[in-house]
Design an enzyme around this catalytic site. Structure first.
Site, PDB file in Angstrom:
ATOM      1  N   LYS A 175      39.507  44.618  27.820  1.00 28.71           N
ATOM      2  CA  LYS A 175      39.932  44.829  29.205  1.00 28.71           C
ATOM      3  C   LYS A 175      41.279  45.536  29.206  1.00 28.71           C
ATOM      4  O   LYS A 175      42.229  45.075  28.555  1.00 28.71           O
ATOM      5  CB  LYS A 175      40.073  43.463  29.869  1.00 28.71           C
TER       6      LYS A 175
HETATM    7  C1  E4P Z   1      38.528  39.602  36.838  1.00 26.56           C
HETATM    8  O1  E4P Z   1      38.205  40.117  35.796  1.00 26.56           O
HETATM    9  C2  E4P Z   1      39.732  38.793  37.021  1.00 26.56           C
HETATM   10  O2  E4P Z   1      39.854  37.972  35.885  1.00 26.56           O
HETATM   11  C3  E4P Z   1      39.682  37.878  38.201  1.00 26.56           C
HETATM   12  O3  E4P Z   1      38.486  38.057  38.926  1.00 26.56           O
HETATM   13  C4  E4P Z   1      40.917  37.839  39.040  1.00 26.56           C
HETATM   14  O4  E4P Z   1      40.718  36.929  40.087  1.00 26.56           O
HETATM   15  P1  E4P Z   1      41.914  36.335  40.973  1.00 26.56           P
HETATM   16  O5  E4P Z   1      42.330  37.375  41.947  1.00 26.56           O
HETATM   17  O6  E4P Z   1      41.304  35.159  41.673  1.00 26.56           O
HETATM   18  O7  E4P Z   1      42.999  35.962  40.018  1.00 26.56           O
END
Ligand code: E4P
Length: 217
Positions: free
Chosen positions: A83
């Site tokens: 990522k």
């Molecule tokens: C996605 O890959 C992220 O890890 C995640 O969905 C972020 O979510 P949040 O905005 O609830 O922290």
């Protein structure tokens, strides 16, 4: 539509996986912090449990360092998706890692143009954060709709992961739009079965069944 679990909590992943609910997993530095685990160890355990893509995020900000971190993360298992954030450095790292055959998930996407760039950089996945857009009074699902249209217009293969999911309505809307994946926290995924009419109907069936005096086993 695929369901990814947005967590680094191995027990929660295992519970959902027991009912065949987990097509992949996404993690991020905040979720690693929440798990209290070492990133390399917990990611290895998740990869052993789940056959689908498991996203592990780099923390460097310069492209060369992101690439080095990405290569190290990719060595954990074949199903790792590295990522990277949606910055110029992140896109550069995306291009290099993708060219090497590593799956890349470009994260922190908040606009259609960003999603277009990620696809052109060879991203396997794009992660638009719908909940965080809703938080600032914008409609996160409009962004998913726009990205779906753009990717379909140009036949981009990059899969749309609807991220930052906060409610079961986000899941329904994602499926209606035709998103490829929804990544959601375990508590949201578990709420997908909830419906008051299901609950009331079951209560009524159980009450009538008790009156029959019968048993199946
Ligand atoms: C996605 O890959 C992220 O890890 C995640 O969905 C972020 O979510 P949040 O905005 O609830 O922290």
């Amino acid at each position: 539509m695929k369901f990814f679990a947005d967590t680094a909590d191995i027990d929660a992943i295992a519970e959902l996986n027991d009912i065949g609910f987990v097509d992949g997993v996404t993690t991020n530095p905040s979720l690693i912090l929440k798990s209290g685990r070492d990133i390399l160890e917990v990611t290895k355990e998740i990869c052993a449990l789940i056959k689908g893509p498991v996203s592990a995020e780099v923390v460097a900000t310069e492209a060369d360092d992101m690439i080095a971190e990405g290569r190290k993360l990719a060595k954990i298992a074949e199903n790792i998706a590295v990522k990277v954030p949606l910055t110029w450095s992140g896109l550069k790292a995306c291009k290099t890692l993708s060219d090497e055959g590593t799956m890349v998930n470009v994260t922190l996407c908040f606009s259609a143009n960003q999603a277009l760039l990620a696809a052109k950089a060879g991203a396997t996945f794009i992660s638009p954060f719908v909940g965080r857009l809703d938080d600032v009074n914008l409609d996160g699902m409009d962004l998913i709709d726009d990205i779906r249209t753009i990717y379909d217009n140009y036949l981009f293969k990059t899969e749309i992961i609807v991220a930052s999911v906060r409610s079961v309505n986000h899941v329904t809307q994602s499926a209606l739009i035709g998103a490829d994946v929804v990544t959601a926290p375990p508590n949201v995924l578990k709420k997908l079965t909830d419906h008051p009419l299901t609950e009331n109907g079951l209560k009524a069936f159980m009450a009538d069944w008790a009156k029959t005096g019968q048993q199946i086993l």
